[in-house]
Design an enzyme around this catalytic site. Structure first.
Site, PDB file in Angstrom:
ATOM      1  N   HIS A  66       0.835  -1.217   0.000  1.00  0.00           N
ATOM      2  CA  HIS A  66       0.000   0.000   0.000  1.00  0.00           C
ATOM      3  C   HIS A  66       0.861   1.255   0.000  1.00  0.00           C
ATOM      4  O   HIS A  66       0.404   2.319  -0.393  1.00  0.00           O
ATOM      5  CB  HIS A  66      -0.885   0.033   1.254  1.00  0.00           C
ATOM      6  N   HIS A  91       5.557   6.553   6.295  1.00  0.00           N
ATOM      7  CA  HIS A  91       5.207   6.053   4.962  1.00  0.00           C
ATOM      8  C   HIS A  91       4.749   7.233   4.120  1.00  0.00           C
ATOM      9  O   HIS A  91       4.628   8.360   4.630  1.00  0.00           O
ATOM     10  CB  HIS A  91       4.091   4.990   5.054  1.00  0.00           C
ATOM     11  N   HIS A  93       2.292   8.867   0.626  1.00  0.00           N
ATOM     12  CA  HIS A  93       1.174   8.791  -0.333  1.00  0.00           C
ATOM     13  C   HIS A  93       1.579   9.660  -1.516  1.00  0.00           C
ATOM     14  O   HIS A  93       2.144  10.755  -1.328  1.00  0.00           O
ATOM     15  CB  HIS A  93      -0.100   9.327   0.313  1.00  0.00           C
ATOM     16  N   GLU A 104      -2.907  13.437   0.575  1.00  0.00           N
ATOM     17  CA  GLU A 104      -4.222  13.018   1.098  1.00  0.00           C
ATOM     18  C   GLU A 104      -4.985  14.236   1.596  1.00  0.00           C
ATOM     19  O   GLU A 104      -6.093  14.506   1.136  1.00  0.00           O
ATOM     20  CB  GLU A 104      -4.027  11.994   2.228  1.00  0.00           C
ATOM     21  N   HIS A 117       3.672  10.597   6.199  1.00  0.00           N
ATOM     22  CA  HIS A 117       3.050  10.438   7.520  1.00  0.00           C
ATOM     23  C   HIS A 117       4.014   9.721   8.460  1.00  0.00           C
ATOM     24  O   HIS A 117       4.554   8.661   8.109  1.00  0.00           O
ATOM     25  CB  HIS A 117       1.758   9.621   7.404  1.00  0.00           C
ATOM     26  N   THR A 198      -6.153   6.640   7.360  1.00  0.00           N
ATOM     27  CA  THR A 198      -6.695   6.897   6.011  1.00  0.00           C
ATOM     28  C   THR A 198      -6.707   5.615   5.178  1.00  0.00           C
ATOM     29  O   THR A 198      -7.003   5.656   3.989  1.00  0.00           O
ATOM     30  CB  THR A 198      -5.864   7.956   5.259  1.00  0.00           C
TER      31      THR A 198
END
Ligand SMILES: NS(=O)(=O)c1c(F)c(F)c(S(=O)(=O)CCO)c(N[C@H]2CCc3ccccc32)c1F
Ligand SMILES: [Zn+2]
Length: 263
Positions: A66, A91, A93, A104, A117, A198
């Protein structure tokens, strides 16, 4: 566990069928719209402790299908919140190689190139993140917007290893470094609200702190992040690229977003 994705039949519109909290209240991310913001003069600058890790420590860099995540030692913590929140992992996004917008949280509808994050758990009340992840006061996540701009040597401390974790569930050890160098210079200007993970299981357990100022990485660094990884396992014939791993903004309902800055 139950599989989920950012697109297709297991995409975010169907998360709530397997993960009921994803259809519940206090969901993240949200759009920071000016009319939701309330200045709070009592919000102190974020203070982090032990982020300057020694280079003879090693961290686990992994592709969990992910995101790309870096494990963090629990002796790193945030000291300026009501409880001590110890680090667990960080991690990212991001968007895709042609869609350079994958943050996000958004600001008045503006989506940044990406978002980092740093996930922490309330180590005063819970022994580890698995025990904290579904508690209302369990997690505190620091969010950092990422913009395309100057090359950022701090991110290259682990971006250069990403070819070793191209496929899902691959992990490697990388030398630790000063994690503070990944954060923006000013930790006194941020958005603050109560929200959730999220990703599934979307527990409403996160005290969100999203810094106002983005950090920059170069276009080359961003493209490396957006094109290097696969969500599929190495032995799978059908490769699934790992990109666009951002959830769309959720309803703020009547949540207020506190801000530590006036203008
Ligand atoms: N955007 S976010 O900060 O809400 C967020 C993620 F976006 C995300 F991808 C992950 S994950 O662990 O990499 C994969 C799915 O849990 C986590 N991981 C957290 C959630 C559950 C859990 C359990 C142990 C360690 C880390 C986490 C996460 F908190
Ligand atoms: Zn995240």
């Amino acid at each position: 566990g139950v599989k989920w994705a950012y697109n297709g039949p297991d995409g975010e519109h169907n998360w709530s069928s397997s993960f009921p909290f994803c259809g519940g209240a206090f969901q993240s991310p949200i759009d920071f719209q000016t009319e939701l913001l309330r200045y709070d003069p009592n919000l102190p600058p974020i203070q982090v402790q032990n982020y300057n890790l020694s280079t003879n420590e090693q961290l686990t860099l992994s592709n969990n299908g992910h995101s790309v995540q870096l494990s963090l030692p629990s002796h790193m913590y945030i000291s300026s919140l009501p409880h001590r929140y110890s680090a667990a992992q960080l991690h990212f996004h991001w968007g895709s190689s042609d869609l350079l917008t994958g943050s996000e949280h958004t600001v008045n509808g503006k989506r940044f190139a990406g978002e980092m994050h740093i996930v922490h758990f309330n180590s005063e009340k819970y022994p580890n993140i698995s025990m904290a992840v579904d508690k209302y006061d369990g997690l505190a996540v620091l969010g950092v917007f990422i913009e395309i701009g100057d090359f950022n040597p701090a991110f290259d401390r682990f971006f250069k290893f990403m070819n070793g974790i191209k496929y899902r569930d691959q992990k490697i050890q990388v030398p630790a470094f000063n994690i503070r160098t990944l954060l923006p210079a000013r930790l006194d200007e941020y958005y603050r609200y109560d929200g959730s993970l999220t990703t599934p299981p979307c527990y409403p357990s996160v005290l969100w702190t999203v810094f106002r100022r983005p950090v920059t990485i170069s276009r080359k660094q961003f493209l490396a992040l957006a094109t290097a990884l696969y969500a599929s396992h190495a032995q799978e014939t059908a490769t699934v690229p790992l990109h666009g791993n951002y959830r769309k903004p959720q309803l703020a309902d009547n949540r207020v977003v506190l801000v530590s800055f006036k203008d």
